[in-house]
Design a protein around this motif. Structure first.
Motif, mmCIF file in Angstrom:
data_model
loop_
_atom_site.group_PDB
_atom_site.id
_atom_site.type_symbol
_atom_site.label_atom_id
_atom_site.label_comp_id
_atom_site.label_asym_id
_atom_site.label_seq_id
_atom_site.Cartn_x
_atom_site.Cartn_y
_atom_site.Cartn_z
ATOM 1 N N TYR A 1 50.166 41.008 37.577
ATOM 2 C CA TYR A 1 49.115 41.398 36.640
ATOM 3 C C TYR A 1 49.436 42.779 36.081
ATOM 4 O O TYR A 1 49.897 43.669 36.810
ATOM 5 N N PRO A 2 49.191 43.006 34.807
ATOM 6 C CA PRO A 2 49.428 44.340 34.245
ATOM 7 C C PRO A 2 48.334 45.304 34.689
ATOM 8 O O PRO A 2 47.224 44.887 35.045
ATOM 9 N N SER A 3 48.646 46.562 34.674
ATOM 10 C CA SER A 3 47.656 47.579 35.037
ATOM 11 C C SER A 3 47.174 48.301 33.782
ATOM 12 O O SER A 3 47.840 48.306 32.742
ATOM 13 N N GLY A 4 46.008 48.904 33.880
ATOM 14 C CA GLY A 4 45.482 49.710 32.793
ATOM 15 C C GLY A 4 44.975 48.917 31.614
ATOM 16 O O GLY A 4 44.881 49.454 30.498
ATOM 17 N N LYS A 5 44.649 47.647 31.800
ATOM 18 C CA LYS A 5 44.159 46.811 30.706
ATOM 19 C C LYS A 5 42.659 46.544 30.862
ATOM 20 O O LYS A 5 42.103 46.619 31.953
ATOM 21 N N THR A 6 42.017 46.210 29.753
ATOM 22 C CA THR A 6 40.673 45.647 29.806
ATOM 23 C C THR A 6 40.826 44.177 30.182
ATOM 24 O O THR A 6 41.531 43.432 29.501
ATOM 25 N N VAL A 7 40.188 43.781 31.285
ATOM 26 C CA VAL A 7 40.341 42.406 31.775
ATOM 27 C C VAL A 7 39.009 41.679 31.682
ATOM 28 O O VAL A 7 37.990 42.161 32.184
ATOM 29 N N ILE A 8 39.048 40.534 31.028
ATOM 30 C CA ILE A 8 37.891 39.633 30.960
ATOM 31 C C ILE A 8 38.252 38.382 31.739
ATOM 32 O O ILE A 8 39.306 37.787 31.500
ATOM 33 N N GLN A 9 37.419 37.992 32.676
ATOM 34 C CA GLN A 9 37.718 36.807 33.482
ATOM 35 C C GLN A 9 36.580 35.805 33.383
ATOM 36 O O GLN A 9 35.420 36.131 33.631
ATOM 37 N N LEU A 10 36.949 34.563 33.037
ATOM 38 C CA LEU A 10 36.003 33.443 32.964
ATOM 39 C C LEU A 10 36.331 32.457 34.066
ATOM 40 O O LEU A 10 37.459 31.958 34.143
ATOM 41 N N ASP A 11 35.349 32.166 34.908
ATOM 42 C CA ASP A 11 35.557 31.207 35.987
ATOM 43 C C ASP A 11 34.225 30.619 36.410
ATOM 44 O O ASP A 11 33.216 31.331 36.451
ATOM 45 N N ALA A 12 34.225 29.334 36.719
ATOM 46 C CA ALA A 12 33.000 28.688 37.199
ATOM 47 C C ALA A 12 32.656 29.127 38.610
ATOM 48 O O ALA A 12 31.503 29.022 39.032
ATOM 49 N N ARG A 13 33.654 29.608 39.345
ATOM 50 C CA ARG A 13 33.449 30.039 40.725
ATOM 51 C C ARG A 13 33.374 31.564 40.753
ATOM 52 O O ARG A 13 34.395 32.252 40.612
ATOM 53 N N GLY A 14 32.185 32.078 40.967
ATOM 54 C CA GLY A 14 31.986 33.519 40.939
ATOM 55 C C GLY A 14 32.816 34.263 41.957
ATOM 56 O O GLY A 14 33.189 35.428 41.732
ATOM 57 N N GLU A 15 33.142 33.598 43.075
ATOM 58 C CA GLU A 15 33.925 34.282 44.110
ATOM 59 C C GLU A 15 35.357 34.568 43.662
ATOM 60 O O GLU A 15 36.066 35.358 44.295
ATOM 61 N N HIS A 16 35.819 33.926 42.596
ATOM 62 C CA HIS A 16 37.167 34.189 42.082
ATOM 63 C C HIS A 16 37.234 35.452 41.230
ATOM 64 O O HIS A 16 38.318 36.015 41.038
ATOM 65 N N ILE A 17 36.102 35.898 40.708
ATOM 66 C CA ILE A 17 36.096 37.024 39.772
ATOM 67 C C ILE A 17 36.549 38.310 40.473
ATOM 68 O O ILE A 17 35.990 38.725 41.487
ATOM 69 N N GLY A 18 37.611 38.891 39.961
ATOM 70 C CA GLY A 18 38.048 40.203 40.424
ATOM 71 C C GLY A 18 38.807 40.235 41.724
ATOM 72 O O GLY A 18 39.166 41.320 42.187
ATOM 73 N N ARG A 19 39.116 39.080 42.304
ATOM 74 C CA ARG A 19 39.787 39.179 43.608
ATOM 75 C C ARG A 19 41.304 39.326 43.488
ATOM 76 O O ARG A 19 41.977 39.548 44.500
ATOM 77 N N ARG A 20 41.850 39.191 42.268
ATOM 78 C CA ARG A 20 43.290 39.381 42.079
ATOM 79 C C ARG A 20 43.610 40.661 41.318
ATOM 80 O O ARG A 20 44.636 41.289 41.547
ATOM 81 N N THR A 21 42.750 41.032 40.385
ATOM 82 C CA THR A 21 42.944 42.237 39.584
ATOM 83 C C THR A 21 41.570 42.752 39.177
ATOM 84 O O THR A 21 40.629 41.953 39.048
ATOM 85 N N PRO A 22 41.397 44.070 39.005
ATOM 86 C CA PRO A 22 40.083 44.584 38.599
ATOM 87 C C PRO A 22 39.641 43.990 37.269
ATOM 88 O O PRO A 22 40.423 43.882 36.328
ATOM 89 N N VAL A 23 38.377 43.612 37.195
ATOM 90 C CA VAL A 23 37.832 42.938 36.020
ATOM 91 C C VAL A 23 36.815 43.843 35.343
ATOM 92 O O VAL A 23 35.906 44.378 35.986
ATOM 93 N N SER A 24 36.960 43.976 34.031
ATOM 94 C CA SER A 24 36.028 44.785 33.249
ATOM 95 C C SER A 24 34.781 44.007 32.869
ATOM 96 O O SER A 24 33.669 44.545 32.874
ATOM 97 N N HIS A 25 34.974 42.735 32.533
ATOM 98 C CA HIS A 25 33.855 41.898 32.079
ATOM 99 C C HIS A 25 33.999 40.507 32.678
ATOM 100 O O HIS A 25 35.021 39.846 32.486
#
Length: 573
Positions: free
Chosen positions: A279-303
């Motif tokens: 995953y790249p660093s220093g980016k704005t990250v938007i993550q869409l997932d039906a499973r809330g537990e997946h959000i942000g567990r691999r890279t920091p998520v902005s939205h």
């Protein structure tokens, strides 16, 4: 009606058409009910692990719960690895496990294990049916949990309980309907729209967005965004996709890595891609997932967008303004095309006779063996556009990812989350049993095939016409590559294989061994033209190097040091 009869009848009514396993005394009531009912096919494998892998593949391909069985103690324990694959692939699977007679539970009886504890980590539901009065609700809970939580349900049945009569007027099981997918809430959508307003965007698209193909393509078009695909998204999003730039990670390519590194905004759609370093660093990250537990567990998520991919993108895309600036997309797709052309050059039979080829071959193909890239490409050319592919973990997956296109209605399954060896053959058997008229191809490594070699016979016994392509390099190839990139000489990876073609022939398959590059295309043609199960044993170059998308100086030095050590150690004293 007996307990076992209700279980089998309810599964048949639900649409289950096969149950996979190995018979045993604790399962006798169930297997006899399958025989008497007649609507479910019993497929008896040679190892229960193969049964669990097979139904994991079936569940992923069909969406209907896959069912496997293991008898008391060791029989059920053997299911575990395949069940862990189903767990990590979010595949709805029901494992029915035998148990010692109910009166002996807790006495350390012969073969007794506590299944409720044994399967606790792998399952979303694990309970023992001790009384007919627990039906139908315990069976309903098991199947409902497998669907709702997308995982493994384990129902344990003591041998004597399956033979018991049900109370009169016991209702038939009624399984819950599937949930209705919903879009992410309004506040999350508004924040994502604002974040997507400026800057270059790259999409990282995973398996969770396969059902939203039309919406994902529309998003890429309106944003002028290159699309990096995970391996599991390849089957639905690679074909007819002008935005895709292949995979990231070790099996990926430099264009995909650059597309992620050079963006301002990274949009992760339905993906739990696990490798943090990619995953790249220093980016704005938007993550869409039906499973809330997946959000942000691999890279920091902005939205975060927590919701169904199709419903959410249907709400999101119309709010976005089309980008006329396409340079980010054009750079990425141009780099991908150029990389792809370089990869295709390896497929030329005369490649190793060119100046560059001769230099490379000194290091990676001194014996002038068949290049595995050529094997994958030949299969890609000849296999129908409706083929289902399975792949063993390791180099077989790398060659499939780079050289097999998921065009038409092709499907792809493998142990891509658990990463187990020996998955390709049993998954191919499971896929083939769903439709015996559809072409199914197993990309098997020699190491993976040897682990569950006995289940070659399952293809013959149940008339499953799989095409098994063996990358026979006499190595655990991925481990060899990992050792050498770390500067270690190859150790413990060599395989003293028999003639796998001869073994397959002895087991009743039609088989052929290929050792010469100029015989490859004809042999692949023959394999697909031959009826019934076929094994093509292709002896491939063991020193082939799959260069990672972002090779490091340390990897390069490590490889050079390792090869020099191997050379020194191989010299006669």
């Amino acid at each position: 009606m007996k307990v076992a009869e209700l279980i089998v009848g309810a599964l048949a009514e639900h649409g289950v058409r096969q149950v996979w396993g190995v018979v045993g005394d604790a399962l006798n009531s169930l297997t006899d009910a399958i025989r008497a009912d007649g609507r479910i096919e019993w497929i008896g494998v040679r190892h229960e692990e193969a049964a669990a892998f097979a139904v994991s593949a079936q569940a992923q391909l069909s969406g209907t719960v896959g069912v496997c069985m293991g008898t008391v103690g060791p029989g059920s324990i053997h299911l575990l690895n395949g069940l862990y694959d189903a767990k990590k692939s979010h595949a709805p699977v029901l494992a029915i496990c035998g148990q010692v007679p109910s009166g002996e539970i807790g006495t350390d009886f012969f073969q007794e294990v506590d299944n409720d504890i044994l399967f606790a980590d792998v399952s979303v539901f694990a309970h023992t049916l001790m009384s007919p009065s627990q039906l139908p609700h315990l069976l309903e809970q098991a199947v409902n949990a497998a669907y709702a939580l997308r995982g493994v349900a384990v129902l344990t049945l003591p041998g004597d309980v399956g033979e018991l009569d049900l109370p009169r007027h016991t209702p038939l099981p009624s399984f819950a309907p599937r949930s209705v997918p919903a879009a992410a809430p309004e506040d999350q959508l508004s924040a994502a729209v604002q974040a997507l307003d400026t800057g270059d965007v790259t999409l990282l698209v995973g398996h969770g967005a396969l059902g939203a193909r039309e919406q994902v393509l529309a998003l890429a078009d309106i944003l002028g965004a290159p699309m990096v695909l995970t391996l599991k998204a390849k089957e639905g999003l690679e074909r007819d996709n002008p935005f895709q730039v292949g995979q990231s990670g070790l099996i990926g390519n430099p264009a995909a890595a650059k597309a992620m590194d050079s963006c301002d905004v990274l949009v992760v759609l339905g993906s739990d891609f696990p490798y943090r370093d990619w995953y790249p660093s220093g980016k704005t990250v938007i993550q869409l997932d039906a499973r809330g537990e997946h959000i942000g567990r691999r890279t920091p998520v902005s939205h975060a967008l927590v919701g169904d991919a199709t419903a959410t993108l249907c709400a999101l895309v119309p709010r976005l303004t089309r980008r006329e600036e396409r340079s980010h997309l054009e750079r990425a797709t141009k780099a991908f095309r150029e990389w792809h052309e370089r990869q295709q050059s390896l497929l030329n039979p005369d490649h190793d006779d060119t100046l560059v080829g001769k230099v490379r071959a000194v290091f990676d193909n001194p014996s002038e063996g068949i290049r595995p890239e050529a094997v994958a490409a030949a299969v890609d050319r000849i296999a129908p556009d409706s083929t289902i592919f399975t792949a063993d973990t390791g180099m077989s997956t790398a060659w499939l990812a780079r050289y097999v296109a998921m065009r038409g209605t092709r499907r792809l399954v493998g142990s891509f989350n658990l990463g187990s060896m020996a998955d390709a053959l049993p998954m191919a058997l499971g896929a083939q049993a769903l439709d015996r008229d559809r072409t199914v191809v197993s990309f098997s490594g020699d190491g993976g095939l040897m682990m569950l070699l006995g289940d070659l016979r399952t293809a013959v016994s149940y008339r499953l016409p799989v095409k098994i392509i063996v990358f026979d390099n006499g190595r655990l190839g991925m481990v060899k590559l990992e050792q050498e990139q770390g500067g270690l000489p190859e150790f413990g990876t060599e395989l003293d294989n028999p003639d796998l073609s001869a073994v397959a022939t002895a087991m009743g398959l039609t088989s052929r061994r290929v050792t010469e590059p100029d015989r490859l295309d004809e042999a692949v043609d023959w394999a697909f033209a031959t009826a019934g199960p076929v094994l093509l044993d292709v002896v491939t170059n063991p020193d082939e190097v799959a260069v990672p998308p972002k090779p490091t100086l340390a990897q390069g030095w490590g490889f050079a040091i390792a090869k020099s050590r191997e050379s020194l150690e191989s010299r006669p004293g």
